[in-house]
Design a protein around this motif. Structure first.
Motif, PDB file in Angstrom:
ATOM      1  N   ILE A   4      48.503  47.362  33.455  1.00 50.87           N
ATOM      2  CA  ILE A   4      46.809  47.802  33.800  1.00 50.87           C
ATOM      3  C   ILE A   4      46.208  49.586  33.830  1.00 50.87           C
ATOM      4  O   ILE A   4      47.164  50.059  33.921  1.00 50.87           O
ATOM      5  N   LEU A  13      40.771  41.622  34.374  1.00 47.82           N
ATOM      6  CA  LEU A  13      41.900  41.457  35.670  1.00 47.82           C
ATOM      7  C   LEU A  13      41.860  40.676  36.411  1.00 47.82           C
ATOM      8  O   LEU A  13      42.733  39.845  36.895  1.00 47.82           O
ATOM      9  N   HIS A  17      44.590  38.077  37.257  1.00 53.40           N
ATOM     10  CA  HIS A  17      45.337  37.446  38.396  1.00 53.40           C
ATOM     11  C   HIS A  17      44.767  38.461  39.539  1.00 53.40           C
ATOM     12  O   HIS A  17      43.979  39.425  40.313  1.00 53.40           O
ATOM     13  N   GLU A  19      44.540  37.815  42.615  1.00 55.33           N
ATOM     14  CA  GLU A  19      45.922  38.655  44.071  1.00 55.33           C
ATOM     15  C   GLU A  19      44.988  39.882  43.772  1.00 55.33           C
ATOM     16  O   GLU A  19      45.649  40.844  45.360  1.00 55.33           O
ATOM     17  N   VAL A  20      44.719  40.203  42.924  1.00 57.55           N
ATOM     18  CA  VAL A  20      44.120  41.537  42.426  1.00 57.55           C
ATOM     19  C   VAL A  20      43.658  42.125  43.939  1.00 57.55           C
ATOM     20  O   VAL A  20      43.330  43.782  44.295  1.00 57.55           O
ATOM     21  N   TYR A  23      44.526  43.996  47.005  1.00 59.16           N
ATOM     22  CA  TYR A  23      44.763  45.037  46.701  1.00 59.16           C
ATOM     23  C   TYR A  23      44.234  46.568  46.785  1.00 59.16           C
ATOM     24  O   TYR A  23      43.465  47.834  46.706  1.00 59.16           O
ATOM     25  N   LEU A  61      48.147  49.740  41.668  1.00 57.69           N
ATOM     26  CA  LEU A  61      47.853  47.913  41.163  1.00 57.69           C
ATOM     27  C   LEU A  61      49.685  47.652  40.791  1.00 57.69           C
ATOM     28  O   LEU A  61      49.115  46.359  40.817  1.00 57.69           O
ATOM     29  N   ASN A  62      49.806  48.686  39.481  1.00 59.20           N
ATOM     30  CA  ASN A  62      50.846  47.693  38.527  1.00 59.20           C
ATOM     31  C   ASN A  62      51.925  47.746  39.719  1.00 59.20           C
ATOM     32  O   ASN A  62      52.585  46.457  39.303  1.00 59.20           O
ATOM     33  N   TYR A  64      52.300  47.122  43.209  1.00 56.02           N
ATOM     34  CA  TYR A  64      51.187  45.481  43.820  1.00 56.02           C
ATOM     35  C   TYR A  64      52.027  44.614  42.618  1.00 56.02           C
ATOM     36  O   TYR A  64      52.381  43.537  43.474  1.00 56.02           O
ATOM     37  N   LEU A  65      51.299  44.065  41.618  1.00 53.67           N
ATOM     38  CA  LEU A  65      51.767  42.791  40.555  1.00 53.67           C
ATOM     39  C   LEU A  65      52.395  42.384  40.137  1.00 53.67           C
ATOM     40  O   LEU A  65      53.326  41.844  40.329  1.00 53.67           O
ATOM     41  N   ARG A  68      54.464  41.497  43.081  1.00 53.94           N
ATOM     42  CA  ARG A  68      54.060  40.085  43.806  1.00 53.94           C
ATOM     43  C   ARG A  68      54.643  38.824  42.372  1.00 53.94           C
ATOM     44  O   ARG A  68      54.982  37.274  42.829  1.00 53.94           O
TER      45      ARG A  68
END
Length: 73
Positions: A4, A13, A17, A19-20, A23, A61-62, A64-65, A68
């Motif tokens: 990202i 995004l 995803h 789930e972001v 975040y 954020l990157n 976090y993904l 996950r």
């Protein structure tokens, strides 16, 4: 997974995803506007929201993904 960046479109995004959203909320940033997900790039959203260090937000954020993704494998 593609990294990202500031140029990533927030709407795309969140579609790819969902789930972001967690975040964003944890960081105090709401990516949802009255018309739905912010229709522009992530860099612009962070600018509008006054995020003091957009690069740190995007790195987080990157990470976090990535975390996950590893947990779901």
């Amino acid at each position: 997974m593609e990294a990202i960046t500031r140029e990533s479109v927030v709407e795309d995004l969140m579609e790819q995803h969902p789930e972001v959203i967690s975040y964003f909320i944890e960081q105090g940033i709401n990516p949802i506007f009255c018309v739905g997900a912010f229709p522009g790039c992530l860099g612009k959203l962070l600018e509008i929201k006054g995020v003091p260090n957009p690069d740190a937000f995007i790195r987080g954020l990157n990470d976090y993904l990535l975390e996950r993704t590893k947990k779901s494998e």
